[in-house]
Design a protein around this motif. Structure first.
Motif, PDB file in Angstrom:
ATOM      1  N   GLY A  83       0.823  -1.199   0.000  1.00 44.33           N
ATOM      2  CA  GLY A  83       0.000   0.000   0.000  1.00 44.33           C
ATOM      3  C   GLY A  83       0.857   1.248   0.000  1.00 44.33           C
ATOM      4  N   ARG A  84       0.319   2.327   0.549  1.00 44.52           N
ATOM      5  CA  ARG A  84       1.006   3.612   0.543  1.00 44.52           C
ATOM      6  C   ARG A  84       1.656   3.869   1.898  1.00 44.52           C
ATOM      7  NH1 ARG A  84      -2.245   8.974  -1.048  1.00 44.52           N
ATOM      8  NH2 ARG A  84      -3.393   8.403   0.841  1.00 44.52           N
ATOM      9  N   LEU A  85       2.918   4.304   1.863  1.00 45.17           N
ATOM     10  CA  LEU A  85       3.642   4.624   3.084  1.00 45.17           C
ATOM     11  C   LEU A  85       3.622   6.132   3.323  1.00 45.17           C
ATOM     12  CD1 LEU A  85       6.754   2.294   2.685  1.00 45.17           C
ATOM     13  CD2 LEU A  85       4.743   1.919   4.126  1.00 45.17           C
ATOM     14  N   SER A  86       3.395   6.522   4.568  1.00 44.85           N
ATOM     15  CA  SER A  86       3.374   7.928   4.948  1.00 44.85           C
ATOM     16  C   SER A  86       4.282   8.136   6.156  1.00 44.85           C
ATOM     17  CB  SER A  86       1.949   8.378   5.308  1.00 44.85           C
ATOM     18  OG  SER A  86       1.056   8.150   4.240  1.00 44.85           O
ATOM     19  N   LEU A  87       4.818   9.351   6.278  1.00 43.80           N
ATOM     20  CA  LEU A  87       5.671   9.720   7.402  1.00 43.80           C
ATOM     21  C   LEU A  87       4.904  10.617   8.356  1.00 43.80           C
ATOM     22  CD1 LEU A  87       8.964  10.596   5.474  1.00 43.80           C
ATOM     23  CD2 LEU A  87       8.266   8.395   6.426  1.00 43.80           C
ATOM     24  N   VAL A  88       5.040  10.359   9.650  1.00 51.75           N
ATOM     25  CA  VAL A  88       4.395  11.165  10.680  1.00 51.75           C
ATOM     26  C   VAL A  88       5.471  11.629  11.647  1.00 51.75           C
ATOM     27  CG1 VAL A  88       2.674  11.217  12.519  1.00 51.75           C
ATOM     28  CG2 VAL A  88       2.277   9.819  10.473  1.00 51.75           C
ATOM     29  N   VAL A  89       5.584  12.935  11.846  1.00 53.56           N
ATOM     30  CA  VAL A  89       6.630  13.479  12.709  1.00 53.56           C
ATOM     31  C   VAL A  89       6.314  13.199  14.169  1.00 53.56           C
ATOM     32  CG1 VAL A  89       7.885  15.562  13.393  1.00 53.56           C
ATOM     33  CG2 VAL A  89       7.094  15.308  11.048  1.00 53.56           C
TER      34      VAL A  89
END
Length: 197
Positions: free
Chosen positions: A178-184
């Protein structure tokens, strides 16, 4: 403030002060180097520094130096690059040296997250936590606007992360699901002791 070996220098890590000429000469920097702090922003420290320590040229490895990326990695760690866009990578808000969580979003039943039609179910899960960002695109320094190319157009980005060999495998498997996202992560989580404010 106190900064650990291997950390990337950020603008608020550095201040200026007057020093004897002999100390300046010993630093290994030229007058041009000292004209502003921007030349040191993004450099990696070879040794730990305490508040008030004078930074010498031998203390830092700059982004243009050969071997910078491999030296920036902690022992036993790997650099893994993933594709992110203006949504998943939050351009202008995530910088090298930040710590992030990596989230996988995918459609239930194997549907790719990026092509899920209305009414289909999706799920998200944290794949990895507290991962250090090494680079955004080709930029290994804090402060570059990566959201646009030279013509002013938006474009996709890559993020290079510092992970263990096992986590590198998890990332590549997740990228196919799927889609990977970055969270600070918050700097005051108590995890980033060398970067606490």
């Amino acid at each position: 403030k106190e900064i650990g070996a291997g950390d990337l220098l950020k603008p608020d890590d550095i201040s200026s002060k007057s020093v004897p000429r002999a100390d300046f000469a010993e630093s290994g920097f030229t007058a041009d180097d000292q004209a502003g702090r921007s030349g040191l922003v993004g450099a990696m420290l070879r040794r730990a520094l305490r508040p008030g320590d004078i930074i010498k040229s031998s203390d830092v490895l700059r982004t243009g130096d050969r071997g910078f990326l491999s030296m920036a990695l902690s022992p036993g760690m790997r650099a893994v690059t993933i594709s992110v866009d203006s949504t998943t990578g939050t351009p202008g808000l995530i910088w090298p040296g930040d710590y992030v969580d990596l989230i996988l979003t995918q459609g239930v039943g194997g549907q790719q997250a990026g092509v899920i039609s209305s009414g289909r179910s999706i799920s998200s899960e944290i794949v990895l936590s507290n991962v250090r960002v090494i680079a955004i695109d080709r930029h290994l320094v804090h402060g570059t606007d990566n959201s646009k190319d030279s013509s002013g157009q938006q474009y996709g980005h890559t993020a290079t992360l510092e992970v263990s060999p096992d986590d590198a495998e998890r990332i590549y498997v997740a990228s196919g699901l799927g889609r990977l996202s970055l969270v600070v992560r918050a700097a005051r989580d108590g995890i980033m002791s060398t970067s606490s404010r």
